[in-house]
Design a protein around this motif. Structure first.
Motif, PDB file in Angstrom:
ATOM      1  N   ILE A  55       1.028  -1.063  -0.442  1.00  0.00           N
ATOM      2  CA  ILE A  55      -0.281  -0.288  -0.393  1.00  0.00           C
ATOM      3  C   ILE A  55       0.813   1.346  -0.266  1.00  0.00           C
ATOM      4  O   ILE A  55       2.016   1.584   1.257  1.00  0.00           O
ATOM      5  N   THR A  56       0.684   2.118  -0.878  1.00  0.00           N
ATOM      6  CA  THR A  56       0.981   3.302  -0.891  1.00  0.00           C
ATOM      7  C   THR A  56       0.334   4.750  -1.520  1.00  0.00           C
ATOM      8  O   THR A  56      -0.762   4.564  -1.337  1.00  0.00           O
ATOM      9  N   LYS A  57       1.141   5.805  -0.390  1.00  0.00           N
ATOM     10  CA  LYS A  57      -0.083   6.888  -0.371  1.00  0.00           C
ATOM     11  C   LYS A  57       1.387   8.037  -0.816  1.00  0.00           C
ATOM     12  O   LYS A  57       2.457   8.236   0.414  1.00  0.00           O
ATOM     13  N   ASN A  58       1.043   8.838  -1.853  1.00  0.00           N
ATOM     14  CA  ASN A  58       1.933  10.704  -1.997  1.00  0.00           C
ATOM     15  C   ASN A  58       0.953  11.344  -1.588  1.00  0.00           C
ATOM     16  O   ASN A  58      -0.012  11.789  -1.929  1.00  0.00           O
ATOM     17  N   ILE A  59       1.988  12.184  -0.732  1.00  0.00           N
ATOM     18  CA  ILE A  59       1.257  13.535  -0.076  1.00  0.00           C
ATOM     19  C   ILE A  59       1.461  14.384  -1.238  1.00  0.00           C
ATOM     20  O   ILE A  59       2.921  15.220  -0.688  1.00  0.00           O
ATOM     21  N   ASN A  60       1.808  15.203  -2.172  1.00  0.00           N
ATOM     22  CA  ASN A  60       1.420  15.628  -2.748  1.00  0.00           C
ATOM     23  C   ASN A  60       2.524  15.955  -3.112  1.00  0.00           C
ATOM     24  O   ASN A  60       3.243  17.274  -3.531  1.00  0.00           O
ATOM     25  N   ASN A  61       3.373  15.024  -3.666  1.00  0.00           N
ATOM     26  CA  ASN A  61       4.705  15.303  -3.686  1.00  0.00           C
ATOM     27  C   ASN A  61       5.593  15.328  -2.821  1.00  0.00           C
ATOM     28  O   ASN A  61       6.718  16.016  -3.026  1.00  0.00           O
ATOM     29  N   LYS A  95       0.747  16.756   8.382  1.00  0.00           N
ATOM     30  CA  LYS A  95      -0.502  17.473   8.111  1.00  0.00           C
ATOM     31  C   LYS A  95      -2.375  16.718   8.160  1.00  0.00           C
ATOM     32  O   LYS A  95      -2.749  17.174   8.766  1.00  0.00           O
ATOM     33  N   THR A  96      -1.856  15.975   7.849  1.00  0.00           N
ATOM     34  CA  THR A  96      -2.255  14.623   7.342  1.00  0.00           C
ATOM     35  C   THR A  96      -2.541  13.713   7.637  1.00  0.00           C
ATOM     36  O   THR A  96      -3.501  12.691   7.948  1.00  0.00           O
TER      37      THR A  96
END
Length: 449
Positions: free
Chosen positions: A60-66, A162-163
Motif C-alpha cells: 500500500i502506498t500514499k503520496n502526499i502531493n509529492n 499535516k494529514t
C-alpha cells in the motif's frame, strides 16, 4: 530465524535496486510550493522510484502531493514508523568517481547518498519486503515514511504530518549503530551587516547550513596575487587564482562534526585579514575562525552525556559591502541559551552588525531503558555479536525527532568512518546487508502478534 542468511540470498537484487536509486541526483535546487514537484524533478524522481517499486511489490502506498510518501504493510491500531529521506546534500568537487554513478570497490559502495540516506532507505525497504514475502503477521501498521527535504528545511515531513497519523514508535535508519537515543538541539542564526571597505568586492563560501564549506572565493580591487600564492605555499594549502577569483579549497564535513572538516572560508578570511581592513573579515577572524566549540564567542558548553556544543559557520555571502554569515550550532543538555544570546549580541554590536535566529530545534531524547530502545538494541546485538559498544547521543538531527518516541538506528557500524556529506561518500556492502537483517529483526520483534 536467521534473517541475515535470507538477506544474503537477495544480495544482488538489493545492491542493484540501491544503485538504481543512487543514480538519481536528488539534490534540492529550488523549492517551489506552487509546482507539482515542489522540491524539483530529481527529488521527485527518487520519490516516484520508491513508490513505483513498492507498488510493483504490492505494498500500500500514499503520496502526499509529492512532498512525502509512505509505504505500508500490516494492520492494527498502532503504527511503527521507519523514517527515511531521499534528498542528498550537494556533491562538492574532487570525487574519485562520479557521485551519481555508484560503484563498488574493495567492498564499499561509493555514491552520494550511499550512507545518507538512500542506502539505508533501501535496507529498510528490503527488510519490510522480505518480511512481507514470508507472510509476516504484524499487529501494527508498518510505514516506511519517505521524506524529501531532510537536508534543508524538513518541509516534506512537516507537510506529511499535516494529514497523516503520527506513528506511536519509530526509528530512522540515518545515523549509527548500535543506537542513538539522544540528539542535540539544532540552533541556526545569521549574522548580517554592512562595511565601508572597498578593497573586498565579493566573498562567497558554502551552500548549506549543515555542511562545512570546502570551497571559498573572493574578488578584490587590490592586487594580492603574489601574497596569496606565498600564503598557500607557505601553509601547504590548496587554492588558485582563476578568472580574477582568489580560491581556497578545504574539506567538507557534516555540521554535527565540524572538526572533521576544513572550513575554506576561514582559510581565505585569515589571508585577507593580513592585507585589508574590513569588518566582515575581522569579525570572522575574531569570533569564528578555527573554533568549532564556540569558545571565541563564549558560547561553549560540555555535557557529560551529550558532549560538546559545536558550531559550524557554513554560509558566507558578501557583495556590495553587505554580507550574511549563516551559522549552524548543535547544543547539548545544559547549554545556557539566554547567556549565549547575550554573548552573540555583544559580538555583533562591537561591529554594529546584527544577528537573527532562524531556527531552534529542541533536544530529542528517549530513555535508554525504554522498551523501544531495548528491543532495537537486542536486534543489533543478535546480528553483530557486539554487546560492548555503548548507546550514544549525537549532534546530528534525524527524522526521529519528528516523533515523540523514536530513535536513530544505524546504518554506520561502530569503528567505521562516517563519510556522510563528504567527498567519496560510501557504505560497506557488508554493513548495508547486515543493517537489512537488523531492521528485519527489529520490525519482527516490535510488531509480531
Amino acid at each position: 530465524m536467521n534473517f541475515y542468511e535470507l538477506v544474503l540470498s537477495k544480495k544482488e537484487e538489493i545492491l542493484e535496486r540501491t544503485k538504481q536509486l543512487l543514480r538519481i541526483p536528488s539534490v534540492l535546487e529550488k523549492f517551489d510550493p506552487n509546482s507539482e514537484t515542489p522540491f524539483g524533478k530529481n527529488i521527485n524522481d527518487a520519490l516516484t522510484y520508491m513508490i513505483n517499486l513498492a507498488q510493483e511489490d504490492e505494498f500500500i502506498t500514499k503520496n502526499i502531493n509529492n512532498y512525502a510518501a509512505h509505504i505500508e504493510y500490516g494492520s492494527g491500531k498502532e503504527i511503527l514508523g521507519i523514517l527515511c529521506h531521499l534528498d542528498v546534500v550537494p556533491v562538492g568537487d574532487g570525487w574519485t568517481n562520479p557521485p551519481f554513478s555508484p560503484v563498488i570497490k574493495e567492498g564499499k559502495l561509493y555514491a552520494r547518498g550511499s550512507g545518507d540516506d538512500k542506502g539505508p532507505t533501501m535496507a529498510a525497504y528490503f527488510a519490510l519486503k522480505l518480511l512481507k514475502e514470508m507472510d509476516f503477521k504484524s499487529d501494527k501498521r508498518i510505514r516506511i515514511i519517505l521524506g524529501t527535504d531532510e537536508e534543508t528545511a524538513w518541509r516534506g515531513i512537516d507537510e506529511y504530518f499535516k494529514t497523516e497519523q503520527m506513528p506511536d514508535i519509530g526509528f530512522a535508519p540515518d545515523a549509527s549503530f548500535p543506537l542513538i537515543y539522544g540528539e542535540k538541539g539544532i540552533y541556526s542564526f545569521d549574522v548580517t551587516g554592512k562595511t565601508t571597505d572597498t578593497d573586498l568586492v565579493t566573498f562567497k563560501a558554502g551552500d548549506r547550513y549543515n555542511v562545512v564549506p570546502d570551497y571559498a572565493e573572493c574578488t578584490l580591487r587590490v592586487d594580492l596575487k603574489e601574497e596569496f600564492r606565498k600564503y598557500l605555499s607557505f601553509n601547504g594549502l590548496k587554492g588558485e587564482i582563476k578568472d580574477g577569483k582568489y580560491i581556497v579549497h578545504g574539506k567538507r564535513a557534516h555540521a554535527m562534526q565540524p572538526n572533521l572538516g576544513i572550513n575554506a572560508a576561514f582559510i581565505l578570511a585569515q589571508f585577507l585579514n593580513e592585507h585589508i581592513d574590513n569588518d566582515f573579515i575581522k569579525y570572522i577572524n575574531e569570533f569564528l575562525s578555527f573554533d568549532h566549540l564556540g569558545e571565541k564567542l563564549n558560547v561553549d558548553h560540555f555535557d557529560d552525556e551529550m558532549k560538546d556544543f559545536t558550531m559550524n559557520p557554513a554560509v558566507f555571502e558578501y557583495i556590495k559591502q553587505e554580507f550574511k554569515i549563516g551559522i549552524n550550532c548543535r547544543y547539548p543538555k545544559g547549554w545556557d541559551k539566554e547567556s549565549a544570546k547575550i554573548n552573540l549580541d555583544a559580538s555583533v554590536r562591537k561591529y554594529k552588525f546584527k544577528f537573527k535566529i532562524l531556527d531552534d530545534m529542541p533536544i530529542h531524547y528517549v530513555s535508554k531503558d525504554d522498551e523501544l530502545v531495548q528491543t532495537l538494541h537486542q536486534a543489533y546485538i543478535k546480528y553483530t555479536g557486539d554487546n560492548e559498544s555503548e548507546l550514544i547521543t549525537i549532534g546530528g538531527g534525524t527524522y526521529s525527532r519528528s516523533l515523540k518516541k523514536a530513535v536513530a538506528f544505524g546504518p554506520n557500524m561502530p569503528g567505521r568512518k562516517d563519510t556522510a556529506h563528504q567527498i567519496d561518500e560510501y557504505i560497506f556492502v557488508e554493513d548495508l546487508l547486515k543493517a537489512t537483517a537488523i531492521y528485519m529483526e527489529a520490525i519482527y520483534q516490535l510488531c509480531k502478534k
